[in-house]
Scaffold this active site. Structure first.
Site, short mmCIF file in Angstrom:
data_model
loop_
_atom_site.label_atom_id
_atom_site.label_comp_id
_atom_site.label_asym_id
_atom_site.label_seq_id
_atom_site.Cartn_x
_atom_site.Cartn_y
_atom_site.Cartn_z
CB CYS A 23 -5.01 6.45 10.00
SG CYS A 23 -4.66 5.61 8.46
CG HIS A 83 -0.73 7.79 11.08
ND1 HIS A 83 -1.27 7.02 11.76
CD2 HIS A 83 -0.84 7.21 9.74
CE1 HIS A 83 -1.94 6.09 10.93
NE2 HIS A 83 -1.53 6.13 9.71
CD GLU A 109 -0.75 8.38 15.05
OE1 GLU A 109 -1.07 9.39 14.46
OE2 GLU A 109 -1.24 7.23 14.64
#
Lengths: 192, 291
Positions: free
Chosen positions: A79, A169, A171
């Site tokens: 991002c 994302h 994560e």
């Protein structure tokens, strides 16, 4: 293997957790002296690219990291991290590392109401969950840049030599497969 | 609001972590904040110190003013609505605000009920003085929490009190036996599943920032060392002598909150800090609004 996570702002702890799930050592880069140790790869996390770009410069991190990326240090930008790597931004005059030959549109899906989840195929990774949060996408990629993911026709994942940039994302979704993919690049790079 | 939307809203707060959210009243101030490294701005007509000075009823800002700020910057834009005023929140959602602050800084519109935030697609941040308040707001659909502190004072004492209280209560829940959690939920006035979440994870289910009275880089570092995941700075910046420099210094202080040498450098030559009022000198405790 040891991975550095840029930790000046944003969702860096989430990346550290993913690496720890995979049993990989990581450490935070918050200022210049954090760069004194050796590392095999760098993660540029999600967050606000304007904030990270400014802090990179003011905390004297920009030039040493730029040099390492240019020398081939494997890097994963998610991002805001993709924005930091992009050669050009189509709707912003600023650029940061500019090492990844792509043109990126910031906030390409609009404001928070445009944020969404989906699942899509990533080349070399398989189908993974993706969280797009005020996300950018790649408008065009250089001839040598491999497109590794698209969502609704838009480019959301690219790879250029040792640089991987995604506009979502990985994560926050609990799925470690994109991190594993990145770590394979780091492994190949760190072998003499 | 579906589950995905709530997750995405909590995740936007995760992206703001380690950052500073600044109160701004004009597009020019918003630009200064963005250039200084704010991770988001809070658009409002008057900053808390001026609301406090002016007295009277304080309401949601003019949507036109908020739109002007949305156009001026690329970072997320937040705006405040009154506690319980779901119509103001609907208006803010209609102009696609990135985050709504259901805020005690404005005059409450409802002295019993908070907004049912689960009915909205845009995310909400709410203030809290303790764990019970924080979890009640989360239960109502808040996707981010901030300590209330005492807005518009430049006095950090209440933000510290609220953060310490919350941390102590989290530590208490974490160390409890599981069969004690039911009673804890009853005492806190919150659902059992949220208590269980805190017990298992030793943290709130959402991101927690510090707010209310932060005026210096040292204040920001103090709150980060106490466990805040980022800070809101309201009156502290644009009520000070050199807003640009102070804003940039607070941003860097939040990133390197543990480095006293750097904090010393950042604290030099910032010009005048906002004058500030001590908690004993104020007639109106905004933190007592909405529990």
């Amino acid at each position: 293997m040891k991975i550095a996570v840029l930790s000046v702002q944003g969702a860096f702890i989430e990346h550290e957790k993913m690496l720890s799930l995979l049993g990989v050592q990581s450490f935070e880069i918050r200022q210049k002296r954090d760069l004194e140790q050796e590392f095999d790869g760098l993660i540029l996390p999600g967050g606000e690219s304007t904030v990270m770009g400014k802090l990179l410069k003011e905390l004297d991190l920009f030039e040493p990291l730029e040099k390492k990326i240019k020398e081939g240090l494997p890097v994963l930008g998610t991002c805001a991290g993709l924005i930091l790597l992009a050669e050009k931004l189509s709707n912003d005059a600023n650029t940061y590392f500019g090492t990844l030959p792509v043109i990126v549109r910031r906030n390409a899906y609009g404001r928070q109401l445009g944020s969404f989840y989906t699942e899509e195929e990533v080349t070399g990774v398989g189908k993974i969950p993706m969280a797009f949060i005020r996300a950018p996408f790649v408008e065009s990629a250089g001839a040598d840049t491999e497109i590794i993911a698209r969502v609704d026709g838009n480019i959301v994942g690219v790879k250029y030599h040792n640089q991987i940039g995604v506009s979502f994302h990985p994560e926050v979704t609990g799925c470690t497969r994109l991190h594993e993919y990145f770590l394979r690049t780091c492994q190949v790079h760190s072998k003499p | 609001m579906n589950d995905n939307r709530y997750e995405l809203n909590k995740e936007l707060a995760q992206m703001l972590k380690g950052g500073v959210i600044m109160d701004v009243t004009t597009p020019e101030q918003a630009k200064i904040a963005e250039e200084a490294g704010a991770c988001a701005v809070m658009a409002l007509e008057r900053i808390p110190a001026d609301i406090r000075a002016a007295g009277g009823v304080s309401r949601m800002s003019d949507p036109k003013m908020i739109k002007g700020i949305q156009e001026a910057v690329s970072i997320p834009v937040m705006a405040k609505c009154r506690i319980g005023h779901f119509a103001e929140a609907q208006i803010l959602e209609a102009i696609e605000i990135d985050y709504i602050d259901e805020s005690e800084v404005l005059s409450p519109a409802d002295d019993v009920y908070h907004i049912d935030k689960t009915r909205f697609n845009v995310p909400f941040v709410c203030g809290a003085k303790d764990l019970g308040e924080a979890l009640r707001r989360v239960n109502e659909g808040a996707s981010m929490i901030r300590t209330k502190g005492e807005p518009g004072t430049g006095d950090v004492v209440q933000a510290v009190r609220h953060m310490r209280k919350m941390n102590q209560e989290i530590a208490r829940l974490t160390s409890m036996r599981e069969d004690e959690l039911f009673q804890a939920a009853k005492e806190l006035g919150v659902p059992y599943d949220l208590v269980q979440y805190v017990h298992e994870n030793s943290r709130l289910p959402v991101v927690n920032f510090a707010a209310g009275g932060i005026a210096t880089p040292a204040d920001a570092a103090l709150m980060m060392q106490l466990g805040a995941e980022g800070v809101f700075v309201g009156s502290g910046i644009f009520k000070s002598g050199d807003p640009k420099k102070r804003a940039a210094a607070i941003v860097k202080a939040v990133t390197n909150f543990n480095d006293a040498t750097l904090l010393a450098e950042l604290s030099e030559d910032l010009g005048e800090a906002m004058v500030g009022i001590n908690e004993q000198e104020i007639g109106l405790l905004m933190a007592e609004r909405g529990k």
